[in-house]
Enzyme design. Sequence first.
Site, mmCIF file in Angstrom:
data_model
loop_
_atom_site.group_PDB
_atom_site.id
_atom_site.type_symbol
_atom_site.label_atom_id
_atom_site.label_comp_id
_atom_site.label_asym_id
_atom_site.label_seq_id
_atom_site.Cartn_x
_atom_site.Cartn_y
_atom_site.Cartn_z
ATOM 1 N N GLN A 101 0.823 -1.217 0.000
ATOM 2 C CA GLN A 101 0.000 0.000 0.000
ATOM 3 C C GLN A 101 0.854 1.262 0.000
ATOM 4 O O GLN A 101 1.754 1.413 0.827
ATOM 5 C CB GLN A 101 -0.944 0.038 1.195
ATOM 6 C CG GLN A 101 -1.966 1.159 1.010
ATOM 7 C CD GLN A 101 -2.830 1.379 2.214
ATOM 8 O OE1 GLN A 101 -2.332 1.662 3.298
ATOM 9 N NE2 GLN A 101 -4.131 1.278 2.042
ATOM 10 N N CYS B 194 -6.770 7.243 4.821
ATOM 11 C CA CYS B 194 -6.110 7.508 6.098
ATOM 12 C C CYS B 194 -6.625 8.821 6.709
ATOM 13 O O CYS B 194 -6.585 9.876 6.066
ATOM 14 C CB CYS B 194 -4.596 7.575 5.908
ATOM 15 S SG CYS B 194 -3.737 7.860 7.462
ATOM 16 N N LYS C 125 -8.106 2.015 -1.930
ATOM 17 C CA LYS C 125 -8.872 1.795 -0.685
ATOM 18 C C LYS C 125 -9.407 3.143 -0.207
ATOM 19 O O LYS C 125 -8.628 4.070 0.043
ATOM 20 C CB LYS C 125 -7.984 1.161 0.385
ATOM 21 C CG LYS C 125 -8.698 0.887 1.701
ATOM 22 C CD LYS C 125 -7.864 -0.048 2.574
ATOM 23 C CE LYS C 125 -8.522 -0.362 3.903
ATOM 24 N NZ LYS C 125 -8.287 0.657 4.922
ATOM 25 N N ASN D 114 -15.218 -3.438 3.832
ATOM 26 C CA ASN D 114 -14.368 -3.422 5.030
ATOM 27 C C ASN D 114 -15.022 -2.624 6.155
ATOM 28 O O ASN D 114 -15.691 -1.618 5.909
ATOM 29 C CB ASN D 114 -13.000 -2.806 4.665
ATOM 30 C CG ASN D 114 -12.140 -2.477 5.876
ATOM 31 O OD1 ASN D 114 -11.750 -1.332 6.084
ATOM 32 N ND2 ASN D 114 -11.830 -3.466 6.676
ATOM 33 N N GLY D 115 -14.780 -3.124 7.376
ATOM 34 C CA GLY D 115 -15.248 -2.454 8.585
ATOM 35 C C GLY D 115 -15.946 -3.425 9.499
ATOM 36 O O GLY D 115 -17.033 -3.905 9.197
ATOM 37 N N ARG E 126 -8.259 -5.337 11.885
ATOM 38 C CA ARG E 126 -7.873 -5.487 13.292
ATOM 39 C C ARG E 126 -8.124 -6.866 13.880
ATOM 40 O O ARG E 126 -7.355 -7.324 14.740
ATOM 41 C CB ARG E 126 -8.631 -4.462 14.150
ATOM 42 C CG ARG E 126 -8.147 -3.052 13.969
ATOM 43 C CD ARG E 126 -9.110 -2.069 14.574
ATOM 44 N NE ARG E 126 -10.388 -2.066 13.884
ATOM 45 C CZ ARG E 126 -11.421 -1.295 14.202
ATOM 46 N NH1 ARG E 126 -11.323 -0.489 15.233
ATOM 47 N NH2 ARG E 126 -12.547 -1.333 13.515
HETATM 48 C C1 LIG Z 1 -3.894 0.978 14.074
HETATM 49 C C2 LIG Z 1 -4.500 1.051 12.712
HETATM 50 C C3 LIG Z 1 -3.673 1.235 11.611
HETATM 51 C C4 LIG Z 1 -4.228 1.304 10.325
HETATM 52 N N1 LIG Z 1 -3.387 1.474 9.255
HETATM 53 C C5 LIG Z 1 -3.913 1.523 7.998
HETATM 54 C C6 LIG Z 1 -3.075 1.691 6.864
HETATM 55 O O1 LIG Z 1 -1.835 1.770 6.954
HETATM 56 N N2 LIG Z 1 -3.675 1.735 5.641
HETATM 57 C C7 LIG Z 1 -5.052 1.639 5.486
HETATM 58 O O2 LIG Z 1 -5.558 1.695 4.371
HETATM 59 N N3 LIG Z 1 -5.849 1.471 6.550
HETATM 60 C C8 LIG Z 1 -5.319 1.395 7.781
HETATM 61 N N4 LIG Z 1 -6.147 1.204 8.851
HETATM 62 C C9 LIG Z 1 -7.578 0.941 8.605
HETATM 63 C C10 LIG Z 1 -7.844 -0.552 8.461
HETATM 64 O O3 LIG Z 1 -7.183 -1.110 7.345
HETATM 65 C C11 LIG Z 1 -9.361 -0.815 8.313
HETATM 66 O O4 LIG Z 1 -9.830 -0.090 7.208
HETATM 67 C C12 LIG Z 1 -10.144 -0.402 9.550
HETATM 68 O O5 LIG Z 1 -9.458 -0.758 10.741
HETATM 69 C C13 LIG Z 1 -11.531 -1.055 9.566
HETATM 70 O O6 LIG Z 1 -11.416 -2.460 9.424
HETATM 71 P P1 LIG Z 1 -11.446 -3.482 10.674
HETATM 72 O O7 LIG Z 1 -12.722 -3.216 11.442
HETATM 73 O O8 LIG Z 1 -11.433 -4.854 10.052
HETATM 74 O O9 LIG Z 1 -10.237 -3.221 11.505
HETATM 75 C C14 LIG Z 1 -5.631 1.172 10.135
HETATM 76 C C15 LIG Z 1 -6.451 0.987 11.264
HETATM 77 C C16 LIG Z 1 -5.909 0.935 12.538
HETATM 78 C C17 LIG Z 1 -6.822 0.733 13.716
#
Ligand SMILES: Cc1cc2nc3c(=O)[nH]c(=O)nc-3n(C[C@H](O)[C@H](O)[C@H](O)COP(=O)(O)O)c2cc1C
Length: 325
Positions: A79, A109, A148, A209-210, A233
Amino acid sequence: MMARYTVDQLHQRLQSHRIVQGPLAGVSSVPFRELVWRYSQPAWVCSEMISCRTIISGSPSIKQRYLQISAQEGPLCMQIATDNPEDCAKACAVLNALDIAMIDLNVGCPVKKIRQRQQGSYLLSQPDRLYTIVRALRAHSLHPISVKIRVDGSTNDRFNEDVLDAINRAGPDFLTVHGRNYQEGYDTTCHHDQIAFFAQRAHMPVIGNGDVHDQSSVEAMLALGCAGAMIARASVGAPRLIGNIQARMGLICAADSVSMPETWAMFCAHINGLSQLLGREDLALAQAQGLIKYYAKRNQYPSSIVNAVRSTQTIAALSDLVSLL
Ligand SMILES: Cc1cc2nc3c(=O)[nH]c(=O)nc-3n(C[C@H](O)[C@H](O)[C@H](O)COP(=O)(O)O)c2cc1C
């Protein structure tokens, strides 16, 4: 040695494996990705975000940290973040030489520093700029490409239509949609209707996603019209989660169950891997403070082990803590 992947091959992997491991800054480096591949079979796994400027002119040590790839990995989606097409083109020249499966552009982000650089979710309010960057990615990447994004959510932002239009015209191979606005962080309810909006109108397969964390939340994304679901996560501390869900969905043979001491061995392997990657035991132990919370939550560890990790001085001493489980 990893193979390169065509768009068709990745599409087929998404159809058959359905779940993608999402990017997590500070987590999705080689040690975490290796654990995910050891215990699960995602369609692909995303790296941490790396800025195009770092790819072009970062120090050798920082590039080694962010661009390292392990022979134990399956398809890796690297990414990137940028605010302009020129840097994107230059970064592609570097990434084209790597054995990765795909390049993903971060357009979600929410971090202030990243938005101030006009990167990440800032680009959602600049659909023309977004278009030129994705076109540059299309023109210069030898790998398949994806984007994304986040959505309007409950805010006054009204970019969904324009972003969809820019993305459909630019034509990435895949689109991932996190169903929250950048101002909605990570814990509010996801806007499934807005994920469906993209899934049903995008010209490429959409990955929802989410808060995906079990069979029913994967199936809920597929029911919206998504070709796959992304888990970010929920896999931290539980690298076998994706495999378990896939087994329940009949996509792969049942994954072996993992005992409590084995989960501790995973944690120790994770921290050892970080120590090797970062070249410093103290930095790896600092990261262990954050990671132990995820492992404790996923594996129901007693709080005594979380406290013990906080006061541990060496990685070697971590393995003895198994007695506290
Ligand atoms: C600590 C942390 C770091 C993340 N880093 C990135 C990242 O580098 N790039 C990105 O596109 N999303 C990043 N995200 C977002 C996640 O990829 C994802 O979109 C978001 O956590 C929701 O999905 P989940 O509920 O499965 O965690 C980050 C989220 C968290 C909590």
